[in-house]
Structures are given as structure tokens and as C-alpha cells.
Design a protein around this motif. Sequence first.
Motif, PDB file in Angstrom:
ATOM      1  N   LEU A 196       0.821  -1.201   0.000  1.00 42.69           N
ATOM      2  CA  LEU A 196       0.000   0.000   0.000  1.00 42.69           C
ATOM      3  C   LEU A 196       0.856   1.252   0.000  1.00 42.69           C
ATOM      4  O   LEU A 196       0.587   2.211  -0.739  1.00 42.69           O
ATOM      5  N   PHE A 197       1.914   1.247   0.797  1.00 45.86           N
ATOM      6  CA  PHE A 197       2.780   2.414   0.832  1.00 45.86           C
ATOM      7  C   PHE A 197       3.534   2.591  -0.487  1.00 45.86           C
ATOM      8  O   PHE A 197       3.823   3.713  -0.901  1.00 45.86           O
ATOM      9  N   PRO A 200       3.668   6.886   6.734  1.00 45.95           N
ATOM     10  CA  PRO A 200       2.676   7.946   6.570  1.00 45.95           C
ATOM     11  C   PRO A 200       1.530   7.785   7.543  1.00 45.95           C
ATOM     12  O   PRO A 200       1.120   6.666   7.881  1.00 45.95           O
ATOM     13  N   SER A 201       0.983   8.893   7.959  1.00 46.76           N
ATOM     14  CA  SER A 201      -0.125   8.869   8.899  1.00 46.76           C
ATOM     15  C   SER A 201      -1.451   8.957   8.159  1.00 46.76           C
ATOM     16  O   SER A 201      -1.507   9.193   6.949  1.00 46.76           O
ATOM     17  N   ILE A 202      -2.520   8.758   8.926  1.00 45.37           N
ATOM     18  CA  ILE A 202      -3.852   8.879   8.341  1.00 45.37           C
ATOM     19  C   ILE A 202      -4.087  10.296   7.845  1.00 45.37           C
ATOM     20  O   ILE A 202      -4.714  10.527   6.805  1.00 45.37           O
ATOM     21  N   GLN A 203      -3.546  11.278   8.572  1.00 45.44           N
ATOM     22  CA  GLN A 203      -3.698  12.669   8.146  1.00 45.44           C
ATOM     23  C   GLN A 203      -3.006  12.927   6.807  1.00 45.44           C
ATOM     24  O   GLN A 203      -3.519  13.689   5.979  1.00 45.44           O
ATOM     25  N   ASP A 204      -1.861  12.271   6.591  1.00 47.70           N
ATOM     26  CA  ASP A 204      -1.181  12.428   5.303  1.00 47.70           C
ATOM     27  C   ASP A 204      -2.017  11.860   4.166  1.00 47.70           C
ATOM     28  O   ASP A 204      -2.118  12.457   3.083  1.00 47.70           O
ATOM     29  N   LEU A 205      -2.638  10.696   4.405  1.00 45.08           N
ATOM     30  CA  LEU A 205      -3.474  10.093   3.365  1.00 45.08           C
ATOM     31  C   LEU A 205      -4.693  10.964   3.076  1.00 45.08           C
ATOM     32  O   LEU A 205      -5.074  11.151   1.915  1.00 45.08           O
ATOM     33  N   GLU A 206      -5.288  11.513   4.112  1.00 43.92           N
ATOM     34  CA  GLU A 206      -6.458  12.364   3.910  1.00 43.92           C
ATOM     35  C   GLU A 206      -6.070  13.659   3.186  1.00 43.92           C
ATOM     36  O   GLU A 206      -6.828  14.158   2.348  1.00 43.92           O
ATOM     37  N   ARG A 221       1.995  23.527  -3.243  1.00 43.61           N
ATOM     38  CA  ARG A 221       1.386  22.219  -2.995  1.00 43.61           C
ATOM     39  C   ARG A 221       2.370  21.079  -3.141  1.00 43.61           C
ATOM     40  O   ARG A 221       2.179  20.008  -2.564  1.00 43.61           O
ATOM     41  N   GLU A 222       3.426  21.294  -3.903  1.00 42.10           N
ATOM     42  CA  GLU A 222       4.361  20.208  -4.187  1.00 42.10           C
ATOM     43  C   GLU A 222       5.220  19.856  -2.976  1.00 42.10           C
ATOM     44  O   GLU A 222       5.750  18.734  -2.900  1.00 42.10           O
ATOM     45  N   ALA A 223       5.394  20.786  -2.029  1.00 39.66           N
ATOM     46  CA  ALA A 223       6.246  20.499  -0.863  1.00 39.66           C
ATOM     47  C   ALA A 223       5.680  19.358  -0.025  1.00 39.66           C
ATOM     48  O   ALA A 223       6.419  18.465   0.415  1.00 39.66           O
ATOM     49  N   PHE A 224       4.361  19.369   0.176  1.00 40.19           N
ATOM     50  CA  PHE A 224       3.746  18.289   0.943  1.00 40.19           C
ATOM     51  C   PHE A 224       3.920  16.945   0.241  1.00 40.19           C
ATOM     52  O   PHE A 224       4.199  15.913   0.870  1.00 40.19           O
ATOM     53  N   LEU A 225       3.747  16.938  -1.081  1.00 42.02           N
ATOM     54  CA  LEU A 225       3.884  15.686  -1.827  1.00 42.02           C
ATOM     55  C   LEU A 225       5.324  15.183  -1.790  1.00 42.02           C
ATOM     56  O   LEU A 225       5.566  13.973  -1.734  1.00 42.02           O
ATOM     57  N   THR A 226       6.293  16.085  -1.825  1.00 42.59           N
ATOM     58  CA  THR A 226       7.695  15.665  -1.726  1.00 42.59           C
ATOM     59  C   THR A 226       7.973  14.986  -0.399  1.00 42.59           C
ATOM     60  O   THR A 226       8.615  13.918  -0.341  1.00 42.59           O
ATOM     61  N   ASP A 227       7.474  15.553   0.693  1.00 38.49           N
ATOM     62  CA  ASP A 227       7.648  14.928   2.009  1.00 38.49           C
ATOM     63  C   ASP A 227       6.923  13.592   2.087  1.00 38.49           C
ATOM     64  O   ASP A 227       7.435  12.627   2.677  1.00 38.49           O
ATOM     65  N   LEU A 228       5.744  13.520   1.482  1.00 39.95           N
ATOM     66  CA  LEU A 228       4.982  12.275   1.517  1.00 39.95           C
ATOM     67  C   LEU A 228       5.683  11.171   0.740  1.00 39.95           C
ATOM     68  O   LEU A 228       5.695  10.008   1.159  1.00 39.95           O
ATOM     69  N   ILE A 229       6.290  11.526  -0.385  1.00 46.95           N
ATOM     70  CA  ILE A 229       7.027  10.526  -1.168  1.00 46.95           C
ATOM     71  C   ILE A 229       8.209   9.999  -0.372  1.00 46.95           C
ATOM     72  O   ILE A 229       8.476   8.787  -0.340  1.00 46.95           O
ATOM     73  N   GLN A 230       8.933  10.891   0.283  1.00 47.36           N
ATOM     74  CA  GLN A 230      10.069  10.453   1.098  1.00 47.36           C
ATOM     75  C   GLN A 230       9.618   9.601   2.281  1.00 47.36           C
ATOM     76  O   GLN A 230      10.261   8.615   2.629  1.00 47.36           O
TER      77      GLN A 230
END
Length: 457
Positions: free
Chosen positions: A109-110, A154-160, A136-145
Amino acid sequence: MKLRSIFMAVAATVAISMPAQAADTLTVDDLLKLVEQGQARDDKSFKARMARFNASKAEQEKLVSNAQDERSRLEQLSASKEAQFQQNETAIAEAQERLTNRLGSLKELFGVLQQVAGDTKSVFEGSVVSSELPGREAFLTDLIQTAGSSSKLPSIQDLEKLWFEMQREATYSGRISRYNAEVVMPSGETVEKTVVRVGGFNAVAAGNYLNWDLEAGRLVELDKQPGGRYNGPAAELESASGTELTGFWVDPSRGQLLKIMGQSPELGDRVDQGGVVGYIIMVLGAIGVLLAVWRMIVLYGEAGRIKAQMKSDNANENNALGRVMAVFNANKNADTETLELHLGEAIAAEIPRLTRAIGWIKIISVVAPLLGLLGTVTGMIDVFETMSLFGTGDPKLMAGGISQALVTTVLGLVAAIPCVFLHTLTNNRSRELMMILEERATGILARQAEQQQAKAA
């Protein structure tokens, strides 16, 4: 001999070290005493040096002993640390294995989450909506890492938040928005303007189309706008109210078609591609049109004066027919043959005035296509020369010659077609006027002949 040399050297040394007067009175015994004293001083200095050396040697041995003790201590510490490192490696491997077992399907899933975040980031970077929603891209960069890391999940808040950003992109892509944003002008200056964005397709400001620069992450005004046909509706869209409907040209390729249209040459660029031959053709075409317009104005004015003369019996020499009638009035008493010659001479004098410059229009209509053909041949010569030097791999190298070849042909036809049409009009009009003169002269001769026959009878 060697002993003598040593003695002389010692004596010279003593003589140098002593004053000049003492050296003159020095005896052998005195010299021997001085030698003994020097030897005693040397022995004393040597013993002092030996004492310092022995003391230093003891100190060095003590330092070596201390260094050996320190090395032994560090070796023991290194061995203990290495054992601790091995234990930590084993513990980390066991913990990693337990984490992998606990993750199970979440690991896949991750992986999917990392891929989706990467695709979404690419969409955001290329979307004009980012000009309204920057960062908006900064959040996605952190999420990818985070999704690709094994130490942090990743947390539930990140997925939401990822779901929210994707939904917001879809919502804003179907909306016409008005907002302030920085726009890079063609001069390189950055200016804040009021921007109207039409979904995820286009953005306009001050009636000009903007393009979203992916690398700079800013709106850039196109160097070359598509033209009034497209910029006019853009200005109307900016001035429209919230409920007013207006037309607008949408670029479904999200700016690529606008770039292509900007690269397409306009009429002035096309003419420039024709080179010197193209400009000559244009000048000749303009001269031909001006001559035709001038002759049409002159001939229509002459036709009006001739029609007015046809309604009057009094000869008015401001028109061709009046001048012919004046010749008749001057030769009324002449016989028919003589009068015919005078009238023919008068008509022949009027023909150059009626046909003036019409031949030049015809010449231009013939020369213009020939010049176009000349430009075509010249352009094709350039094309073949380019092909012989650089080959046929890059068509851009041949574009200049091909453009000149085609543009000059088009310009030649554009100049020739109206010149042919205008030459036909002016020529027909002049021939109509000449036919009127000949018809009137024939009528005059007929009446003159009838009058003479009546007198003879």
C-alpha cells in the motif's frame, strides 16, 4: 706535514681571536696554554651536551611507554565497541524483519501511495492551477520520502491530505477563477497582475494569453500573442461579470497550441522571407495598382465630360469629344475626304491621352510572375547548396530557401492578378471612349456628306 698544517690553523685562529698587538708578542708556550684552555672548554661543552641527551632520552622512553599504554587501552575499547556494533547489527536486522512481517500488505500500500504521490506531484507541477495554489508540491515531496522510508510511516492525516489535494485539483480545474499572481513579462520583469484562469487550460491577464512555465513555476506572458481574433475574446472574458456569458478560445493542449501559433510567421514575416525579390514584386504591384486607380479616375472623369458634351452642340475643349467637334467646326467647308483626314488626326491625337500608362499596368502584370519565378529559382538554389553542405538531416537548414521559393511565387501571383484585372478594366474603358469618338466622327462625316450631296443636287 699534516701536523704542521693543524698547528698553523690553530695559530691563525688564535691570532684572529686576539688583538693585533697581542698576536705579535705571542710565544709557543703561550700558544700551548691557549690550546689547553680551548680543549678544556670543549670537554666541558661536550659533557653538557651528553648530559642533556641522556636526560632527553629518558623522557622519550617515558613518552613511548605512555603511548604504548594508551594504544593498549584504545585496542581494548575498539574490541568492545566492535562487539557492541555486531550486537546492534543483529538487533536491527531482527527488528527490520519483525517490521516487515507486521507491515504485510501495508508495504504494498505504501508503495502504491508513493507512486500516486509522485504522479500527483507531476500533475501539480504542470498544472496552471498551481499559479493560484502555490506550494502544494512540498507536501507531496515529504509524503514521497515518508512512503519510501522504512523508519517512518505515513499517517492517516497524510493520506487524507493527499486525497484532499487531488480533489481540490479536480474542483479547481473545472472553475473560472480571478486572482492576483506574479507574471513574468517578455522583457524579463516580474509584475503582479490580475489573472483570469479558465479551468486547467488557459490563463489571461490584460487581454494577453499566459503560459505556465514548468521549470520556473510561474506564469509567463507569451512573447508573441496569437492575434486580435483570439486576444479580443480574452479581454472580453476579463471584463465580464460573474453571470455574463462570453466566448473564449480554449487551448485543449494547455498552452502548446499557443506556442505553435506564436512561432507561426505573420504576414510581415512572410514578406521578409521573400527577400529582395519579394520587396521588388510588392513595389511593382503597388505601382501597378496606383496607376490603374489613377487611370480609372481620369477615364471616368473624361467619360462624364464626354457625356455632357454629347448633349450639347457647342464644342467644349475640356474633353476629347469637344476637341474633335472643334476640329469639325474649323473645317466645315472642307470636302468629305479632307474632313475625314482632319477628324482622324484629331482622334489619333486623343488616343495617347486615353491609353496613357495602361501599357505599364500590363507590363507589371507580366513581369511580377516572372520575378516570382526568379525568386523561386534563387530559393531552390539556396536549398540545394544547403543540402550539399549539410545534408538533408535537418530540415530547418533548408526552410529559408524553401520559404523564399514559395513566398516569391505567391507574391508574384498576388501582384499579377489584380494588375491583370485592373488592366482589363482600364483598357476596356479607354476603348469605349475611343469608340464614342469614332462613332461621333463617323456621324459627323455622314451628315457632312449628305449636306454636300444636297448642295450638289
